[in-house]
Scaffold this active site. Structure first.
Site, short mmCIF file in Angstrom:
data_model
loop_
_atom_site.label_atom_id
_atom_site.label_comp_id
_atom_site.label_asym_id
_atom_site.label_seq_id
_atom_site.Cartn_x
_atom_site.Cartn_y
_atom_site.Cartn_z
CE LYS A 191 -5.00 -1.50 1.48
NZ LYS A 191 -5.96 -2.30 2.28
CB THR A 200 -0.91 0.03 1.25
OG1 THR A 200 -1.67 -1.18 1.29
CG2 THR A 200 -1.85 1.23 1.18
CE LYS A 206 1.78 2.06 4.80
NZ LYS A 206 1.16 1.10 3.89
#
Ligand SMILES: NC(=O)C1=CN([C@@H]2O[C@H](COP(=O)(O)OP(=O)(O)OC[C@H]3O[C@@H](n4cnc5c(N)ncnc54)[C@H](OP(=O)(O)O)[C@@H]3O)[C@@H](O)[C@H]2O)C=CC1
Ligand SMILES: O=CC(=O)O
Length: 291
Positions: free
Chosen positions: A170, A95, A238
């Site tokens: 995502k 990701t 993150k």
């Protein structure tokens, strides 16, 4: 089919093992090489560097922690770029943000290689059982060539067009998930502090319109202070950070996500970054103790 696999963390280990158990020949590499041992015991080969894996395999998959790691493995000494060439495909399932994915795409394609980003929705258990949702974008021919592997790894694969779209999808999904986890944590805390049994709340939620596998799966463990990591909190933070940057670029106000990001940062500052992201629940307990 033979594939290379770079990155044997929680997800990479489960995914590469799944490929191995389903008849794929797999050559693995991990920065901490000792993490390759279990895979080797099950029949995998080792590449000593990312470049060595690329040299050996026509298709190589990466599953790395964050944008810095994804770039390092491609661009640094002994990296992917040293051996990628025409006829070879590189699939990054980490990701990352769309900019990182585009940088990797440019680097790979400038050497004649094919590139696909393919981040996944689904955590440790879906990775172990081949139930991931694959969000691919980039080289369509590579997507089709990788389908036998995607069919093992996932329950559904989406092809979303140009590089960057997989990363964006995502980040949107994980922004929603991180915000939901914070609302859930506040709800559990409010139920408890106002004199309700939080276990009753879990039962009520599970029967209503906002029932979902995350509340059902994580709730009982959270009530037992069990944050054994499936999705590490540092990675969820993150993802919130990268989703907020995407919001900035598109002038989308995201006050709920911004508040959730602060809660995840607070949890990291409490040393909870390697715990499951549900450990953000602990930030609310600190408030109780200090009041
Ligand atoms: N866990 C989950 O539920 C999910 C995670 N993801 C995403 O998948 C990716 C991997 O997650 P996960 O497996 O949980 O993470 P882990 O933290 O368990 O593993 C991270 C991997 O990245 C490697 N790595 C970290 N920094 C570097 C670096 N500088 N150079 C080379 N390798 C590096 C680690 O190597 P080493 O072993 O040497 O530290 C390890 O193999 C992340 O992008 C995450 O956001 C997506 C869906 C679900
Ligand atoms: O990225 C995490 C997930 O559960 O999906």
């Amino acid at each position: 089919m033979e594939v290379g696999f770079l990155g044997l963390g929680i997800m990479g280990k489960a995914m590469s093992m799944n490929l191995l158990m389903n008849g794929f020949k797999v050559t693995v590499w991990n920065r901490t090489l000792s993490k390759c041992n279990e895979l080797v015991a099950h029949g995998a080969s080792i590449g000593k560097t990312p470049a060595e894996v690329i040299n050996k395999c026509k298709i190589t998959i990466a599953m790395l922690s964050d944008p810095a790691a994804a770039l390092w493995v491609v661009l640094d000494k002994d990296g992917v770029l040293e051996q990628i060439c025409g006829g070879k495909g590189y699939i990054d399932m980490s990701t990352v943000d769309p900019e990182t994915s585009c940088r990797i795409n440019e680097a790979i394609t400038s050497k004649g290689g094919q590139f696909l980003e393919a981040p996944v929705s689904g955590s440790k258990q879906p990775a172990e059982t081949g139930q991931l949702v694959i969000l691919a974008a980039g080289d369509k021919a590579l997507y089709e060539a990788a389908m036998p592997a995607f069919d093992i790894l996932g329950k559904k694969s989406f092809f979303l067009g140009q590089v960057g779209n997989g990363a964006k999808m995502k980040l949107v999904v994980n922004m929603i998930m991180g915000s939901m986890m914070n609302a859930f944590s506040e709800g559990l805390t409010l139920a408890d502090r106002s004199g309700l049994n939080p276990r009753d709340l879990l039962d009520v939620l599970d029967l209503g319109a906002i029932a979902n596998p995350m509340f059902k799966g994580k709730g009982p463990a959270m009530l037992q202070n069990n944050y054994s990591p499936a999705f590490p909190l540092k990675h969820q933070q993150k993802d919130m950070r990268l989703a907020l940057a995407l919001g900035d670029e598109n002038s989308v106000p995201m006050p709920v996500a911004a508040a959730s990001n602060e809660a995840f940062k607070k949890a990291r500052s409490m040393g909870l970054g390697d715990m499951d992201f549900s450990a953000v629940f602990e930030t609310l307990k600190v408030l109780k103790h200090s009041s």
